[in-house]
Design a protein around this motif. Structure first.
Motif, PDB file in Angstrom:
ATOM      1  N   PRO A 287       0.149 -10.523   0.109  1.00 24.63           N
ATOM      2  CA  PRO A 287      -0.511  -9.468   0.885  1.00 24.63           C
ATOM      3  C   PRO A 287      -1.767  -8.973   0.168  1.00 24.63           C
ATOM      4  N   GLY A 288      -2.819  -8.759   0.944  1.00 25.26           N
ATOM      5  CA  GLY A 288      -4.101  -8.373   0.384  1.00 25.26           C
ATOM      6  C   GLY A 288      -5.065  -9.522   0.238  1.00 25.26           C
ATOM      7  N   ASN A 290      -7.342 -12.236   1.651  1.00 23.26           N
ATOM      8  CA  ASN A 290      -8.050 -12.401   2.921  1.00 23.26           C
ATOM      9  C   ASN A 290      -8.336 -13.876   3.181  1.00 23.26           C
ATOM     10  N   GLY A 432      -5.842 -10.636   6.959  1.00 20.52           N
ATOM     11  CA  GLY A 432      -4.900 -10.378   5.882  1.00 20.52           C
ATOM     12  C   GLY A 432      -3.705 -11.295   6.026  1.00 20.52           C
ATOM     13  N   SER A 434      -0.604 -10.691   5.849  1.00 24.13           N
ATOM     14  CA  SER A 434       0.546 -10.105   6.543  1.00 24.13           C
ATOM     15  C   SER A 434       0.393 -10.110   8.059  1.00 24.13           C
ATOM     16  N   GLU A 452      -8.781  -0.491   8.991  1.00 26.84           N
ATOM     17  CA  GLU A 452      -7.886  -1.181   8.059  1.00 26.84           C
ATOM     18  C   GLU A 452      -8.579  -1.491   6.750  1.00 26.84           C
ATOM     19  N   ASN A 454      -7.810  -4.059   3.011  1.00 27.93           N
ATOM     20  CA  ASN A 454      -7.011  -5.010   2.237  1.00 27.93           C
ATOM     21  C   ASN A 454      -7.538  -5.038   0.799  1.00 27.93           C
ATOM     22  N   GLU A 476      -2.067  -4.321   2.211  1.00 28.25           N
ATOM     23  CA  GLU A 476      -2.806  -4.259   3.465  1.00 28.25           C
ATOM     24  C   GLU A 476      -2.327  -3.022   4.207  1.00 28.25           C
ATOM     25  N   THR A 477      -3.259  -2.236   4.726  1.00 25.95           N
ATOM     26  CA  THR A 477      -2.859  -0.979   5.350  1.00 25.95           C
ATOM     27  C   THR A 477      -3.734  -0.656   6.545  1.00 25.95           C
ATOM     28  N   THR A 519       1.768  -0.143   6.190  1.00 24.07           N
ATOM     29  CA  THR A 519       1.385  -0.758   4.916  1.00 24.07           C
ATOM     30  C   THR A 519       2.360  -1.869   4.546  1.00 24.07           C
TER      31      THR A 519
END
Length: 577
Positions: A287-288, A290, A432, A434, A452, A454, A476-477, A519
């Motif tokens: 996650p995070g 790209n 992202g 996720s 958003e 990341n 990622e949020t 998140t």
């Protein structure tokens, strides 16, 4: 020499004929002809014997190459070079193994991979090949086309603390909530499906224009009959498939086909196969991070003799991720929202395809000034849906996007590296790992992009020659809610009125968390150990641990969260590296 000899014999015959009588001349002519025929026959036999010797020598070399294709074959004068099977050049048999093929001191040079940590672990062919260099292991030459083979075979195992029915690629946004029985059960799978085959063909169209075609496939596709009960009939998939034109003299690179998105962080420069992908076993990465791999048309311009600076633009196939509740989902509103269609023909009929009106546009500049690699990236996206009532309807188009950057820094050269990358804006969920949502719906059912961000940071290095270590942390949020209420009904994404009261009660149905994730974050670390490396490939052993945290927006009943632990092991054999 044959011509000189015949000329001499003819001259000698003529002079002798004049000296003797005519009868003696005829006799002398016959003797000379018989002598010449005998000499020609002897020359033919000698030539036939030489041909047999050369054929036998070539046959011995072919057998030697087939038995050990990577051993040195040539004699180097004045040096105790080993010639096949450990025979020194001073040995009487060494002459039989001279460099008949003109390939230099070795038949095949050592193999090369992309000069990235991920490339070394997956045997990706290099981004900067030299078509005039000696042949390397895993390469073939057909006329002016050079073929390079890559990839690996993998036997992997994965254990997860919560059962999400996933293979080697985790569904981070599909980690079960505690109202689901699967949340209270672990899972274990063994898999070979990340095994990968890679094939690169390249050649020179002109003295300055190079062309290549690259294909990369694995077995993470699923057909309608695929299962893990008996035959395990999983199917190959198009992972990377593209063609490329390279004008190195002027620094222009054109790519068309499916490749890693230009938004992906690079290890250096901006050329395909130089992407800085995390070193993890997990096929969904971190996650995070790209990325996408999709169809695109890309142009890159490099600057300077060493290509230290580059700028690129990529036009990429769109596919957005909608989420949330549209007001048209309420029958009392007498409308319909259309933002996706079910796949038809050769598209997958069990999933949807969104109604995006234009491609995603991604621009990037990169610099390698001498210490580290640096990037700045921008992305523009276009979303569209249609709200319809009986007899009429309206299209709604929205523009979204954002920007970010990344870096790769050599803290201790060749021993320890730091990397960081991030992206912030609206409608960026697709990029992202996720697969967070890109947009939700406004009061009239129109597309409303979600804000958003990341972020990914990592440390990796090679403390020992055969050992690679890595660690990553990423998140990622969705930065804020996009929601509204109307006549007591709750719409949008992250609405405070969504019911979360059953998310901690097994079998409860009042849990809206899975459609309102805020998140996804993870910390992970692992190793790769080179257990064996020789003329016939490389054997790697890897291990990874990861902890993933998932949290939804708060609603009625609180702010639900879930988590999962994961352990992966891998045994990889790279036959061409």
């Amino acid at each position: 020499m044959t011509v000189i000899f015949l000329s001499y014999s003819a001259s000698h015959f003529i002079s002798s004929a004049y000296a003797a009588g005519s009868d003696d001349a005829i006799t002398l002519m016959e003797r000379q002809i018989h002598a010449m025929q005998a000499q020609l026959e002897a020359m033919k036999q000698k030539q036939a014997a030489e041909n047999r010797r050369v054929r036998a020598e070539l046959a011995r070399q072919r057998e030697l190459i087939e038995a050990d294709p990577y051993a040195s074959r040539a004699r180097v004068l004045g040096q105790p070079t080993t010639v096949g099977y450990g025979v020194p050049s001073s040995h009487p048999q060494a002459g039989a193994y001279d460099d008949v093929f003109g390939l230099g001191n070795t038949i095949l040079a050592p193999s090369r991979t992309a000069s990235t940590p991920y490339g070394e672990l997956t045997a990706i062919p290099p981004a900067h090949p030299d078509l005039y260099s000696p042949m390397r292991r895993g390469q073939l030459q057909i006329g002016g086309i050079r073929l390079t083979l890559g990839g690996y075979l993998e036997a992997a195992g994965v254990w997860r603390s919560r059962n999400s029915a996933a293979d080697i690629a985790s569904a981070y946004n599909g980690i079960p909530w505690h109202n689901q029985p699967a949340s209270h059960m672990s899972e274990f799978h063994q898999t070979e499906r990340q095994s990968r085959l890679a094939f690169l063909a390249e050649g020179m169209l002109t003295h300055w224009l190079e062309a290549d075609a690259y294909v990369e496939t694995d077995f993470q596709g699923s057909g309608s009959s695929s299962n893990s009960r008996q035959s395990n009939s999983y199917v190959p998939r198009a992972r990377v498939v593209y063609g490329e034109l390279k004008d190195r003299e002027d620094g222009w690179y054109l790519l068309g086909g499916q490749s890693w998105s230009l938004i992906t962080l690079f290890n250096k420069g901006m050329l395909a196969r130089d992407e800085q992908t995390p070193m993890v076993i997990e096929a969904q990465y971190v996650p995070g991070f790209n990325w996408t791999r999709n169809s695109q048309f890309r142009v890159v311009k490099t600057f300077g003799k060493e290509e230290r600076y580059a700028a690129g633009l990529s036009i990429e196939n769109p596919s957005s991720v909608p989420a949330g509740v549209s007001p048209c989902s309420n029958a009392a509103n007498h409308c319909t929202t259309t933002d996706r269609l079910t796949g038809t023909n050769v598209n997958n009929p069990s999933t949807y395809y969104t109604t995006d009106p234009a491609p995603d546009l991604i621009a990037k500049v990169a610099a390698d000034p001498g210490w580290g690699h640096y990037e700045l990236t921008g992305v523009m996206r276009f979303f569209r849906d249609r709200t319809s009532t009986l007899g009429e309807g309206h299209n709604h188009t929205r523009i979204a996007g954002g920007g970010g950057g990344g870096m790769v820094l050599p803290l201790i050269n060749s021993k320890l590296y730091f990397q960081a990358s991030g992206l912030v804006g609206t409608g960026l969920g697709r990029y992202g790992t996720s697969n967070m949502p890109d947009y939700t719906y406004g009061r009239n059912g129109a597309v409303t992009p979600l804000p958003e961000a990341n972020l990914l940071i990592g440390l990796y290095g090679t403390p020992l020659k055969k050992l690679k270590l890595y660690s990553y942390a990423g998140a990622e949020t969705v930065l804020s809610r996009r929601a509204f209420d109307d006549n007591g009904a709750h719409y949008g994404y992250g609405n405070r009125g969504f019911d979360m009261r059953g998310c901690s009660t097994e079998l409860a149905t009042n849990c809206a968390a899975s459609g309102n994730i805020r998140t996804v974050a993870q910390v992970t670390g692992g190793f790769w150990y080179t257990a064996a490396k020789g003329d016939y490939g490389t054997l790697l052993v890897g291990g990874q641990y990861a902890h993933t945290h998932v949290q939804a927006f708060s609603g009625l009943g609180g702010k639900p969260k879930s988590d999962a632990d994961m352990v992966l092991m891998s045994l990889r054999y790279q036959p061409f590296n």
